[in-house]
Design a protein around this motif. Sequence first.
Motif, PDB file in Angstrom:
ATOM      1  N   ILE A 177       0.845  -1.201   0.000  1.00  0.00           N
ATOM      2  CA  ILE A 177       0.000   0.000   0.000  1.00  0.00           C
ATOM      3  C   ILE A 177       0.879   1.248   0.000  1.00  0.00           C
ATOM      4  O   ILE A 177       1.751   1.411   0.850  1.00  0.00           O
ATOM      5  N   ALA A 183      -4.175  -2.081  -3.521  1.00  0.00           N
ATOM      6  CA  ALA A 183      -4.843  -2.795  -2.433  1.00  0.00           C
ATOM      7  C   ALA A 183      -6.363  -2.673  -2.547  1.00  0.00           C
ATOM      8  O   ALA A 183      -7.096  -3.659  -2.347  1.00  0.00           O
ATOM      9  N   GLY A 201      -3.097  -5.802   3.687  1.00  0.00           N
ATOM     10  CA  GLY A 201      -2.285  -4.690   3.205  1.00  0.00           C
ATOM     11  C   GLY A 201      -0.969  -4.633   3.954  1.00  0.00           C
ATOM     12  O   GLY A 201      -0.902  -4.998   5.141  1.00  0.00           O
ATOM     13  N   CYS A 245     -10.481   0.185   0.967  1.00  0.00           N
ATOM     14  CA  CYS A 245      -9.610  -0.555   1.894  1.00  0.00           C
ATOM     15  C   CYS A 245     -10.273  -0.730   3.247  1.00  0.00           C
ATOM     16  O   CYS A 245     -10.184  -1.804   3.864  1.00  0.00           O
ATOM     17  N   LEU A 249     -10.271  -4.719   3.276  1.00  0.00           N
ATOM     18  CA  LEU A 249      -9.045  -5.288   3.820  1.00  0.00           C
ATOM     19  C   LEU A 249      -9.319  -5.990   5.143  1.00  0.00           C
ATOM     20  O   LEU A 249     -10.079  -5.493   5.977  1.00  0.00           O
TER      21      LEU A 249
END
Length: 506
Positions: A177, A183, A201, A245, A249
């Motif tokens: 990232i 990402a 990430g 994200c 993530l």
Amino acid sequence: MQDDYIRRILGSSVYDAAIETPLEKMGPLSDKLGRAVYLKREDLQPVFSFKLRGAYNKLASLSADERARGVICASAGNHAQGVAYSATRMGVRSVIVMPTTTPSIKVEAVKRLGGEAVIHGDAFDDARLHALKLCEDENLVFVHPYDDPDVIAGQATIGVEILRQHPSGIAAVYVPIGGGGLAAGVAAFTKFLRPEIKVIGVEPNDAASMKAAIAAGRPVPLNEVGIFADGVAVKQAGEETFKLCQQHLDDIVTVSTDEICAAIKDIFDHTRAIAEPAGAVSLAGLRKHAGTLTGPGAAIAIHSGANINFDRLRHVAERAEIGERAEAILAVTIPERPGAYRAFIQLMGPRAITEFNYRFAPGTNAQIFVGVKLSGGDAEVRTIITELEAHGHRVLDLTDNELAKLHIRYMVGGRVGGLENELLYRFEFPERPGALLRFLEGLRSDWNISLFHYRNHGSDYGRVLAGIQVPPRERAMFEAYLDELGYPHWDESDNPAYRMFLAASD
């Protein structure tokens, strides 16, 4: 929003310029970690970086009128080359604004790929502002390096390829990232198709802008950004990338410079390819985090780029074994008498000594700076320290001490007597003409420089250690000067390595 991105990703146009890169198994690392480890080889793209995907997809999405106007971006690295290459393939004018600190190898690469390189400003923000001005003045189309849906969709094609190339079990995909475009895209697609796969990430611990954004609930600027991994050295995450994200993530892992160097070495040992620091960030995160994964399946890291200046490899080689925990750096106090060195080496047994720095100093004790080859990692370091302390030696573990690794090891023996009011600061000077002069001109004439050490490893900044004598009543004034100067700096006056090897003796 996710459905819109899936349509963009599946309809993206990247393969007129980019290639489908292989997913390569890393046998030795797989054996070491007890889990199949794969490397997604984006270093094999025509511009040696994944950035080509997003740049080309953005340009492919432009209308004929927009292409006729030409495009512009601000970049000192891989995005610049991706935009230049893509624009040339399409017959579109490209203007690339780069700061004066950009290494010449990258400027020449942009020109070779057909871009118009405009050099402006001392830092990236200066170049970005100038690019936005040129964009308006010349009616160009601005191509953002990460915070754009079409750029994100282009980068996400890496995720499409990974899931097609490895249809069996995947435990986790590790993604570097910077601003978050890669990402965001990979996570959005992976979670849509295979939600059981963890998407992790990875950021340098001194440039963790997305981790800071998620903690704050919004993108926030970092006060300082370390630029060893310059390809992911972003001060503030993007608005669009943050949203994706935050939603998709599973976690963010941060890694040190030494851990990145160890990952570069792993990539070289397995593939004979040399990764740039940002290119090895995700593998560094995999090495650090994969042991926490539960359940079966492969761990996959994206090797995002290979645009590295050759002379930076000195620094990488120097730090890789520390990152692997294959070397320890210790400061040890031994008696200042004949035979003490031999007795110390006998205590170390069959272990290889990788470095030994010493200079005679008056007194009953000597301070030595020693590197030791390890086979048992941190546990062996603890054993060594226990053995040395049992024989009456004072030991300081400097393995993770940045000041010691960057400067002290080259300056052992520099202690002097009668030096008053010395402050010790570590700086990152921009690698451009006049940077040192600007630093010196701002110092008051009665602030004496008592120590100065400079190192550069082919980067766009130089590492400087400076001792400056400043009376206590003037230290607030000195701090104000440093803030105005604007160079990243750290007060190391209380660093134990400095106290042991360089601070004024009584």
